[in-house]
Motif scaffolding. Structure first.
Motif, PDB file in Angstrom:
ATOM      1  N   ARG A 160      20.025 -20.104 -10.880  1.00  0.00           N
ATOM      2  CA  ARG A 160      19.242 -21.131 -10.202  1.00  0.00           C
ATOM      3  C   ARG A 160      18.492 -22.064 -11.147  1.00  0.00           C
ATOM      4  NH1 ARG A 160      16.762 -20.652  -4.960  1.00  0.00           N
ATOM      5  NH2 ARG A 160      18.171 -19.611  -3.527  1.00  0.00           N
ATOM      6  N   GLN A 219      27.492 -22.524 -11.405  1.00  0.00           N
ATOM      7  CA  GLN A 219      27.728 -22.637  -9.957  1.00  0.00           C
ATOM      8  C   GLN A 219      28.534 -21.445  -9.433  1.00  0.00           C
ATOM      9  OE1 GLN A 219      29.322 -26.812 -10.064  1.00  0.00           O
ATOM     10  NE2 GLN A 219      28.207 -26.955  -8.134  1.00  0.00           N
ATOM     11  N   ARG A 246      25.207 -15.327  -4.137  1.00  0.00           N
ATOM     12  CA  ARG A 246      24.789 -15.560  -2.747  1.00  0.00           C
ATOM     13  C   ARG A 246      25.665 -14.814  -1.754  1.00  0.00           C
ATOM     14  NH1 ARG A 246      23.576 -21.972  -3.249  1.00  0.00           N
ATOM     15  NH2 ARG A 246      21.350 -21.786  -3.686  1.00  0.00           N
ATOM     16  N   LEU A 305      26.117 -18.553  -9.164  1.00  0.00           N
ATOM     17  CA  LEU A 305      25.247 -18.754  -7.998  1.00  0.00           C
ATOM     18  C   LEU A 305      25.984 -18.473  -6.701  1.00  0.00           C
ATOM     19  CD1 LEU A 305      22.425 -19.647  -7.155  1.00  0.00           C
ATOM     20  CD2 LEU A 305      23.222 -22.015  -7.159  1.00  0.00           C
ATOM     21  N   GLU A 363      21.461 -14.230  -9.737  1.00  0.00           N
ATOM     22  CA  GLU A 363      21.236 -15.447  -8.942  1.00  0.00           C
ATOM     23  C   GLU A 363      20.036 -16.223  -9.483  1.00  0.00           C
ATOM     24  OE1 GLU A 363      21.242 -15.054  -4.680  1.00  0.00           O
ATOM     25  OE2 GLU A 363      20.310 -17.023  -4.394  1.00  0.00           O
ATOM     26  N   ILE A 416      13.537 -14.876  -2.708  1.00  0.00           N
ATOM     27  CA  ILE A 416      14.859 -15.511  -2.562  1.00  0.00           C
ATOM     28  C   ILE A 416      15.800 -14.579  -1.804  1.00  0.00           C
ATOM     29  CG2 ILE A 416      16.919 -16.268  -3.831  1.00  0.00           C
ATOM     30  CD1 ILE A 416      14.972 -17.158  -6.099  1.00  0.00           C
TER      31      ILE A 416
END
Lengths: 290, 290
Positions: free
Chosen positions: B123, A134, A141, A137, B119, B17
């Motif tokens: 995911r 997490q 982002r 990620l 990323e 993405i």
């Protein structure tokens, strides 16, 4: 160990991972050069403060998250200073990386720091693989495309700019990363912490606009007047100095009000207030008329 | 769906993405520009072939790993083409990213692709968080400092070069990533697969040296004679054309011999032999005398 020592140690330990074994010497020393002196380390300080407010039950994960975020921030400074962007001679009171080393080494320093950030997060997966994932990620982002700091910089190449998206990604993204990653590191839900990060990001943007408009290069430790020079949007141009300072105060009150209920809520509010004081420029009466 | 369609789809899905929602348009299109046309996609082909040889029990993880590796490779090409490195006008038969867009957008394209790679790996953590974390760790090690492709490029700024470390990191790293990530994606131990990747990397380096020495810019789709120009070490200069071709054949035999015992061993050996044929330049009798 105080908070700033804890964060400095986390960053130094992370950089050392990128310098181990047989490595090209200049690029290796450039990784240290680009990440020191620490300055305020405001993003990892927020991250660690949020984690502590949430219990900080896995301090090694918190430290990895704090270091990873700071590495990304430092990487962005190195690349933003490149001749094709701001062409900055100085950063943090010393020559920028491409001036001290070379342009190729500055590109590689930024690239290496980005990669190292994700390596540092993957290295704590044995403690809690889902928190590690997490964190990767969330950091990705808020760093890349379409909504991270790369996107923020990308907006500056567009003929028509979405101002909301521009500010959110250019300055807000790493503050949202700070509060969300602090929560994730301590095993909490990231969503609840987005607003605090977003509001701190807005405050930081206004404070940066004020400093850019009011201070000279020596005080800033980087070139002043860059917004005017590059025609970038600026809160001072929009609201005047006093209006921008009022906006800053309002945003920070909202930030404190948005803190989710957690064991260390009061201490966290205190930290945000302290960062607010640090952010607000000392304005002379003459400058207020400007 | 054939292997190459599978890989192209994985890369296209990954790039999408980075292009979702409100994003700066030029940087968004540059992500596609930098990752197409696909060319041989040799690294993700090796990765996926290894995963299939190991059973490919989580194809979504394999696809994420293949896409992530290709994004890193494409990012490295964009940054290597920059004026401060190779200053390449063309790549894959079309203008390089900084020529087609701008230098700032080329820096940001590389940065964004690096971040997107991690990323994409994060995911798929919901499918298997430890595989996801191991993929992040392996890709980061083979990309950054001290042993990845960033280090490889960093050696080119050193007055004294450790040739072994230079070749391992510059060319070998992403082939080691390919075999190890293929194994990890299929739940196998990465260590057993390092040698295959390293040997394919060596073969690729020799093949690249041969192409650089023998072919013109039009055939290569990028500037020829770059090694001579930049004084970089080259197997043809060391061994001559015939010697380099013999070296290439020997390395590939060693690569095939190193394949760990696995359900798809024979098919994988066939794939390596096919890549070998693709790698070996067609040499005219005149060139053999060179």
């Amino acid at each position: 160990m105080g908070l700033s020592e804890r964060i400095d140690k986390a960053v130094t330990d992370a950089v050392a991972i990128g310098q181990g074994g047989v490595a090209p010497r200049q690029l290796s020393t450039a990784l240290s050069y680009a990440t020191t002196p620490g300055g305020a380390r405001i993003r990892p300080t927020i991250l660690t403060s949020v984690a502590m407010a949430c219990g900080d039950d896995q301090p090694e994960i918190t430290d990895a998250a704090a270091a990873a975020l700071e590495l990304i921030h430092c990487a962005s400074l190195v690349h933003d200073d490149l001749p094709c962007f701001d062409d900055a001679e100085f950063r943090r009171g010393k020559p920028s990386v491409h001036r001290a080393y070379s342009e190729p080494l500055a590109v590689l320093t930024g690239d290496s720091l980005i990669v190292l950030a994700f390596e540092v997060l993957a290295r704590v997966a044995h403690l809690d693989p889902m928190r590690s994932a997490q964190l990767v990620l969330t950091l990705a982002r808020q760093t890349g495309m379409p909504g991270g700091i790369c996107a923020g910089q990308g907006w500056e190449s567009e003929p028509a700019v979405d101002l909301g998206a521009y500010h959110r990604s250019k300055t807000g993204a790493l503050f949202v990363a700070a509060t969300q990653m602090g929560a994730i590191a301590a095993g909490q839900d990231a969503e609840d912490w987005e607003e605090l990060g977003a509001r701190i990001g807005e405050a930081f943007q206004v404070a940066d606009d004020l400093r850019d408009a009011l201070y000279d290069s020596e005080t800033l430790g980087k070139p002043a007047g860059q917004d005017d020079l590059h025609g970038r949007p600026n809160a001072v141009a929009q609201l005047g100095v006093e209006g921008a300072i009022k906006r800053l105060t309002d945003i920070l009150s909202g930030a404190i009000a948005s803190i989710p209920s957690c064991p260390g809520e009061a201490a966290l509010a205190h930290m945000v207030r302290m960062q607010a004081e640090r952010l607000t420029p000392v304005v002379s009466p003459a400058a207020k008329q400007a």
